[in-house]
Write a protein that holds these residues in place. Structure first.
Motif, PDB file in Angstrom:
ATOM      1  N   LEU A   7       0.797  -1.141  -0.124  1.00 50.65           N
ATOM      2  CA  LEU A   7      -0.025   0.018   0.088  1.00 50.65           C
ATOM      3  C   LEU A   7       1.030   1.191   0.026  1.00 50.65           C
ATOM      4  CD1 LEU A   7      -2.827  -1.284   2.637  1.00 50.65           C
ATOM      5  CD2 LEU A   7      -3.024  -0.780  -0.066  1.00 50.65           C
ATOM      6  N   GLY A   8       2.025   1.236   0.696  1.00 54.38           N
ATOM      7  CA  GLY A   8       3.051   2.295   0.609  1.00 54.38           C
ATOM      8  C   GLY A   8       3.481   2.677  -0.727  1.00 54.38           C
ATOM      9  N   LYS A  18      -6.898  11.821  -2.958  1.00 54.95           N
ATOM     10  CA  LYS A  18      -7.980  11.017  -2.455  1.00 54.95           C
ATOM     11  C   LYS A  18      -7.507   9.606  -2.297  1.00 54.95           C
ATOM     12  CE  LYS A  18     -11.935  13.929  -4.074  1.00 54.95           C
ATOM     13  NZ  LYS A  18     -12.988  13.943  -4.938  1.00 54.95           N
ATOM     14  N   ALA A  19      -6.902   9.188  -3.095  1.00 57.37           N
ATOM     15  CA  ALA A  19      -6.415   7.836  -3.061  1.00 57.37           C
ATOM     16  C   ALA A  19      -5.358   7.543  -2.052  1.00 57.37           C
ATOM     17  CB  ALA A  19      -5.672   7.752  -4.563  1.00 57.37           C
ATOM     18  N   LYS A  20      -4.694   8.678  -1.759  1.00 63.00           N
ATOM     19  CA  LYS A  20      -3.761   8.345  -0.898  1.00 63.00           C
ATOM     20  C   LYS A  20      -4.357   8.369   0.666  1.00 63.00           C
ATOM     21  CE  LYS A  20       0.289  10.760  -2.713  1.00 63.00           C
ATOM     22  NZ  LYS A  20       1.099  11.722  -2.706  1.00 63.00           N
ATOM     23  N   ILE A  21      -5.409   9.111   0.853  1.00 59.51           N
ATOM     24  CA  ILE A  21      -6.273   9.135   1.882  1.00 59.51           C
ATOM     25  C   ILE A  21      -6.780   7.732   2.101  1.00 59.51           C
ATOM     26  CG2 ILE A  21      -8.289   9.986   3.177  1.00 59.51           C
ATOM     27  CD1 ILE A  21      -7.228  12.910   2.189  1.00 59.51           C
ATOM     28  N   ILE A  22      -7.380   7.272   1.101  1.00 53.01           N
ATOM     29  CA  ILE A  22      -8.142   6.036   1.148  1.00 53.01           C
ATOM     30  C   ILE A  22      -7.127   4.858   1.470  1.00 53.01           C
ATOM     31  CG2 ILE A  22      -9.339   4.078  -0.471  1.00 53.01           C
ATOM     32  CD1 ILE A  22     -10.577   6.427  -1.834  1.00 53.01           C
ATOM     33  N   ILE A  23      -5.666   4.767   0.822  1.00 55.16           N
ATOM     34  CA  ILE A  23      -4.979   3.712   1.192  1.00 55.16           C
ATOM     35  C   ILE A  23      -4.399   3.932   2.656  1.00 55.16           C
ATOM     36  CG2 ILE A  23      -2.413   3.521   0.779  1.00 55.16           C
ATOM     37  CD1 ILE A  23      -3.244   4.084  -2.473  1.00 55.16           C
ATOM     38  N   LEU A  24      -4.376   5.120   3.241  1.00 56.34           N
ATOM     39  CA  LEU A  24      -3.948   5.454   4.494  1.00 56.34           C
ATOM     40  C   LEU A  24      -5.126   4.786   5.458  1.00 56.34           C
ATOM     41  CD1 LEU A  24      -2.136   6.525   6.911  1.00 56.34           C
ATOM     42  CD2 LEU A  24      -3.579   8.678   6.540  1.00 56.34           C
ATOM     43  N   GLY A  25      -6.469   5.120   5.110  1.00 60.25           N
ATOM     44  CA  GLY A  25      -7.621   4.389   5.927  1.00 60.25           C
ATOM     45  C   GLY A  25      -7.584   2.875   5.843  1.00 60.25           C
ATOM     46  N   ILE A  26      -7.149   2.363   4.823  1.00 58.94           N
ATOM     47  CA  ILE A  26      -7.043   0.770   4.662  1.00 58.94           C
ATOM     48  C   ILE A  26      -5.925   0.374   5.660  1.00 58.94           C
ATOM     49  CG2 ILE A  26      -6.391  -1.040   3.213  1.00 58.94           C
ATOM     50  CD1 ILE A  26      -7.885   0.616   0.743  1.00 58.94           C
ATOM     51  N   GLU A  27      -4.882   1.054   5.466  1.00 54.85           N
ATOM     52  CA  GLU A  27      -3.724   0.675   6.379  1.00 54.85           C
ATOM     53  C   GLU A  27      -4.312   0.723   7.857  1.00 54.85           C
ATOM     54  OE1 GLU A  27      -0.196   3.083   5.465  1.00 54.85           O
ATOM     55  OE2 GLU A  27       0.019   1.978   3.676  1.00 54.85           O
ATOM     56  N   MET A  28      -4.679   1.869   8.317  1.00 57.92           N
ATOM     57  CA  MET A  28      -5.152   2.044   9.604  1.00 57.92           C
ATOM     58  C   MET A  28      -6.310   0.816  10.111  1.00 57.92           C
ATOM     59  SD  MET A  28      -5.724   5.931   9.849  1.00 57.92           S
ATOM     60  CE  MET A  28      -6.885   6.185  11.015  1.00 57.92           C
ATOM     61  N   VAL A  29      -7.091   0.424   9.266  1.00 58.27           N
ATOM     62  CA  VAL A  29      -8.134  -0.786   9.393  1.00 58.27           C
ATOM     63  C   VAL A  29      -7.322  -1.996   9.511  1.00 58.27           C
ATOM     64  CG1 VAL A  29      -9.924  -2.209   8.299  1.00 58.27           C
ATOM     65  CG2 VAL A  29      -9.913   0.457   8.277  1.00 58.27           C
ATOM     66  N   VAL A  30      -6.333  -2.199   8.745  1.00 56.37           N
ATOM     67  CA  VAL A  30      -5.428  -3.255   8.909  1.00 56.37           C
ATOM     68  C   VAL A  30      -4.771  -3.469  10.285  1.00 56.37           C
ATOM     69  CG1 VAL A  30      -3.502  -4.617   7.982  1.00 56.37           C
ATOM     70  CG2 VAL A  30      -5.274  -3.636   6.511  1.00 56.37           C
TER      71      VAL A  30
END
Length: 50
Positions: A7-8, A18-30
């Protein structure tokens, strides 16, 4: 974690905020999921030792 590195890398390749924020959100959930699993495993180990 492998998924965080993937993801990084994806985040580094994209220019969209927006894509970077979504990816960061996914990382936080994981990460939250991993911490929850770790906590429940510790509780199980304590139950088995008692």
């Amino acid at each position: 974690m492998i998924i965080t590195k993937v993801l990084g890398l994806t985040s580094a390749l994209t220019k969209s905020k927006k894509a970077k924020i979504i990816i960061l959100g996914i990382e936080m959930v994981v990460l939250a999921y991993a911490l929850t699993q770790q906590k429940s495993e510790k509780k199980e180990r304590k139950k088995l030792k008692s």
